[in-house]
Design an enzyme around this catalytic site. Structure first.
Site, PDB file in Angstrom:
ATOM      1  N   SER A 193       0.839  -1.195   0.000  1.00 33.35           N
ATOM      2  CA  SER A 193       0.000   0.000   0.000  1.00 33.35           C
ATOM      3  C   SER A 193       0.872   1.242   0.000  1.00 33.35           C
ATOM      4  O   SER A 193       1.737   1.391   0.851  1.00 33.35           O
ATOM      5  CB  SER A 193      -0.891   0.007   1.242  1.00 33.35           C
ATOM      6  OG  SER A 193      -1.716  -1.125   1.254  1.00 33.35           O
ATOM      7  N   GLY A 374     -31.521  -0.786  -3.361  1.00 31.46           N
ATOM      8  CA  GLY A 374     -32.018  -1.297  -4.632  1.00 31.46           C
ATOM      9  C   GLY A 374     -31.064  -0.962  -5.756  1.00 31.46           C
ATOM     10  O   GLY A 374     -29.851  -0.890  -5.566  1.00 31.46           O
ATOM     11  N   GLU A 398      -3.775  -7.451   6.327  1.00 28.02           N
ATOM     12  CA  GLU A 398      -3.340  -7.394   7.723  1.00 28.02           C
ATOM     13  C   GLU A 398      -3.569  -8.739   8.411  1.00 28.02           C
ATOM     14  O   GLU A 398      -3.802  -8.815   9.609  1.00 28.02           O
ATOM     15  CB  GLU A 398      -4.079  -6.269   8.482  1.00 28.02           C
ATOM     16  CG  GLU A 398      -3.943  -4.915   7.803  1.00 28.02           C
ATOM     17  CD  GLU A 398      -3.338  -3.829   8.689  1.00 28.02           C
ATOM     18  OE1 GLU A 398      -3.006  -4.100   9.853  1.00 28.02           O
ATOM     19  OE2 GLU A 398      -3.194  -2.710   8.195  1.00 28.02           O
TER      20      GLU A 398
END
Lengths: 416, 254
Positions: A193, A374, A398
């Site tokens: 990351s 919806g 993690e």
């Protein structure tokens, strides 16, 4: 003033509501008494939480869709957050951190996550790296790296996973061979990351024998010769942070960049992850909280069969179940945070339980909120789909939720 | 130059809450409802703290009147940069009937007691929309007032205040000591920072009773009834202009 509020209420419940108003309703600080996240907190914690909610509503939520769709790493917004003290929340004040507890941290990330899960999750990873250097580094290392990380002048990445070692993290292959005053690194890390955009890499690598005891932790800076990055991955969510492979080819790193002793790296990595798991679970909480409010607001607006969805007992029950699971999750995360900050013997198991339970439940909550919307829930104009996509990965990284079960089972069976 | 600023901060129902009228129509529901600092008071605190940062003012004192919970509001002001707080204890029936007249008497008494040189208030509170406290305080103290301030500068021992009025912008110069009320565009309130929130814990809040200040908090007003505004009713389509005129005359509009 009652008139203004009532007008707002009427606008919210009229059937000619515009999409932007539904999208914006999450930005109003959600007020639904039974799931109020400030219940049970001290006055000071309520202040921290209010600050984080305000920041999330004003600085993050208006941009979260754009950051996701344009895959933008929001450096400016994160630096603004760092100015408020969010760059090193549980790092000690002597090196620029805020010195708060794990519980304070959980509360803050939960609130920030309502503004953008992906960005908050990255910030939590950044915080974890800053803490690792603060806790296991020597004075020189702490003074060299922590102030810049706490102010987010520099950004950090946590490098453990490799293409062939995910859950089996201790089998990692990246080697670090000692050569006089530096280590030479060879290997690659996957799914990092921030990789490529961040400045400081906390890398777990093999300096010794096979298994966890041969692993050490090195801090590698961007720009070091031999450090390169793979292509930016295209992901389902977490799009406001880039994910890349991190590649080491005869990359020389000074021995003075090693955190702790040789062979201590795996332990450092796991200790970092205990807190990281609470933080990730907290991010899931924030998304679930926002989703419950979005679902509730939609139910008050949308009419079918001559009445609002809120009149349907099935949906009322569904909403009640979502709220109950949200509050149960919140209590578990906060308990785990307290156990960790108090150094209790059950802390590791409790953090694993929290991560397992909360990421699963909160994904389910966000998913049900999408269902309640919806067809509209499937459109990117509506925030709920982003919460669903962003928290899905929390069940995986993690430490997968399967690994969490391994940790808990081991704790149960070793005792007997 | 001005040494001490008093800033009044009011704890009100949070702006995002959907207000509900009590079943007995005596007021709105406040129990269990989220409260926070009045937005115009936040702007007032920000202006005071800015003056302190420019070194034009030495001390910022946050004041709030009400029960125990208003200490949260004072703490928020402290976290934004106020130096200390004064909590004027008013609770129960007295608090329900507390209005601008009593608050301005309290502010005037405190201004004299604390030897304040400047009072900054929000222009109005978002719960009662009275827009009276600043003006009444100035009158009681016989101080000049700069209300609806959108810009405040110090020029040679006087305050230059740009006011937002119906006709546009009016600039006035007033002597100190004075009362200012903050309007929306005066500034953008800062976020408290985590370190400041923690430092605020150590700042002092002093408790005072209205009687100690010689103020009688009895209200001269009685609220008879609180109602929601009428539900918006459907419109009516008309065919001709004559019909339209007829309908408007019927409704007493023309």
């Amino acid at each position: 003033m009652a008139a203004r509020a009532l007008a707002r209420g009427v606008r919210l419940c009229s059937s000619s509501i515009g999409r932007s108003l539904i999208f914006n309703s999450v930005q109003k600080r959600g007020i639904a008494a039974c799931i109020d996240p400030s219940i049970g907190l001290s006055d000071e914690q309520k202040e921290f939480q209010k600050l984080a909610f305000d920041f999330a509503a004003n600085e993050m939520a208006p941009h979260m869709a754009e950051w996701d769709q344009k895959e933008r790493f929001p450096v400016k917004a994160m630096r603004k957050a760092a100015q408020l003290g969010f760059g090193g929340i549980y790092v000690s004040p002597e090196v620029g951190g805020s010195g708060l507890s794990r519980l304070d941290t959980s509360i803050i990330f939960e609130a920030l996550s309502t503004g953008c899960v992906s960005t908050t999750a990255y910030m939590s990873i950044h915080n974890m790296c800053a803490w690792m250097i603060d806790t296991f580094g020597n004075t020189e290392q702490r003074e060299q790296f922590c102030p810049d990380l706490c102010s987010m002048q520099k950004f950090a990445s946590y490098c453990l996973t490799e293409p062939s070692s995910g859950s089996d993290a201790a089998s990692l292959l990246t080697t670090a061979k000692l050569d006089d005053d530096h280590y030479v690194l060879n290997g690659s890390k996957a799914f990092i990351s921030g990789g490529g955009d961040t400045d400081v890499y906390v890398v777990m690598c093999r300096t010794g024998e096979k298994g966890p005891k041969g692993i050490s932790c090195l801090v590698v800076e961007k720009g070091t010769p031999g450090l390169s990055f793979g292509k930016k991955e295209k992901k389902v969510g977490w799009n406001s942070q880039p994910t890349r492979a991190v590649i080491f080819e005869d990359c020389a790193v000074p021995v003075s960049n090693r955190l702790g002793a040789e062979g201590q790296g795996f332990s450092i990595a796991m200790k970092g992850l205990n807190g990281g798991r609470i933080n990730i679970a907290s991010c899931s909480l924030g998304a679930a909280h926002a989703s419950v409010l979005l679902a509730r607001d939609h139910m008050c607006v949308r009419k079918q069969f001559g009445e609002t969805l809120a009149s349907s007992q099935f949906l009322q029950f569904k909403l009640a179940e979502m709220a109950t699971k949200l509050v149960a999750s919140r209590l578990l995360v906060r308990q785990a945070a307290v156990a960790l900050q108090d150094g209790r013997p059950d802390a590791v198991s409790l953090c694993s339980m929290a991560k397992l339970f909360v990421t699963d439940e909160c994904f389910s909550i966000c998913n049900q909120a999408l269902q309640i919307h919806g067809g509209y829930g499937y459109l990117k104009d509506y925030a709920v789909q982003q919460y669903v996509r962003d928290v899905r990965v929390h069940q995986i990284l993690e430490g997968t939720n399967e690994v969490m079960r391994m940790i808990i089972a081991r704790s149960l069976l070793t005792e007997s | 130059m001005s040494a001490r600023v008093l800033v009044g901060v009011k704890r009100v129902i949070d702006y995002a809450v959907k207000i509900r009228v009590k079943p007995d129509h005596s007021g709105v529901v406040t129990d269990g409802v989220k409260h926070s600092m009045n937005p115009f008071c936040e702007i007032a605190v920000e202006e005071a703290v800015k003056l302190k940062e420019k070194k034009l003012v030495k001390e910022v004192v946050a004041v709030s009147c009400g029960p125990q919970q208003v200490q949260e509001t004072i703490r928020t002001a402290l976290a934004m940069g106020a130096d200390r707080g004064i909590h004027v204890e008013v609770s129960g029936k007295d608090y329900e009937t507390l209005g601008p007249l009593q608050v301005s008497k309290i502010m005037a008494a405190l201004a004299k007691k604390e030897e304040a040189d400047l009072i900054i208030l929000g222009k109005q509170a978002i719960d009662d929309d009275c827009n009276q406290t600043g003006q009444m305080t100035a009158a009681l103290l016989d101080w000049p007032q700069g209300t609806f301030a959108s810009e405040v500068t110090l020029e040679a021992e006087k305050l230059k205040v740009v006011r937002e009025v119906d006709g546009g912008l009016e600039t006035i110069k007033i002597n100190l000591p004075a009362v200012l009320t903050a309007d929306l565009r005066l500034n953008t309130p800062r976020y408290a920072t985590l370190p400041n929130i923690m430092k605020a814990k150590k700042k002092k809040i002093v408790n005072v009773k209205p009687a100690d200040l010689g103020v009688d908090v009895n209200s001269r007003l009685e609220v008879l009834r609180v109602d929601e505004p009428p539900q918006r009713s459907a419109g009516v389509k008309v065919e001709t202009v004559d019909d339209l005129l007829g309908k408007l005359k019927e409704a007493g509009r023309i």
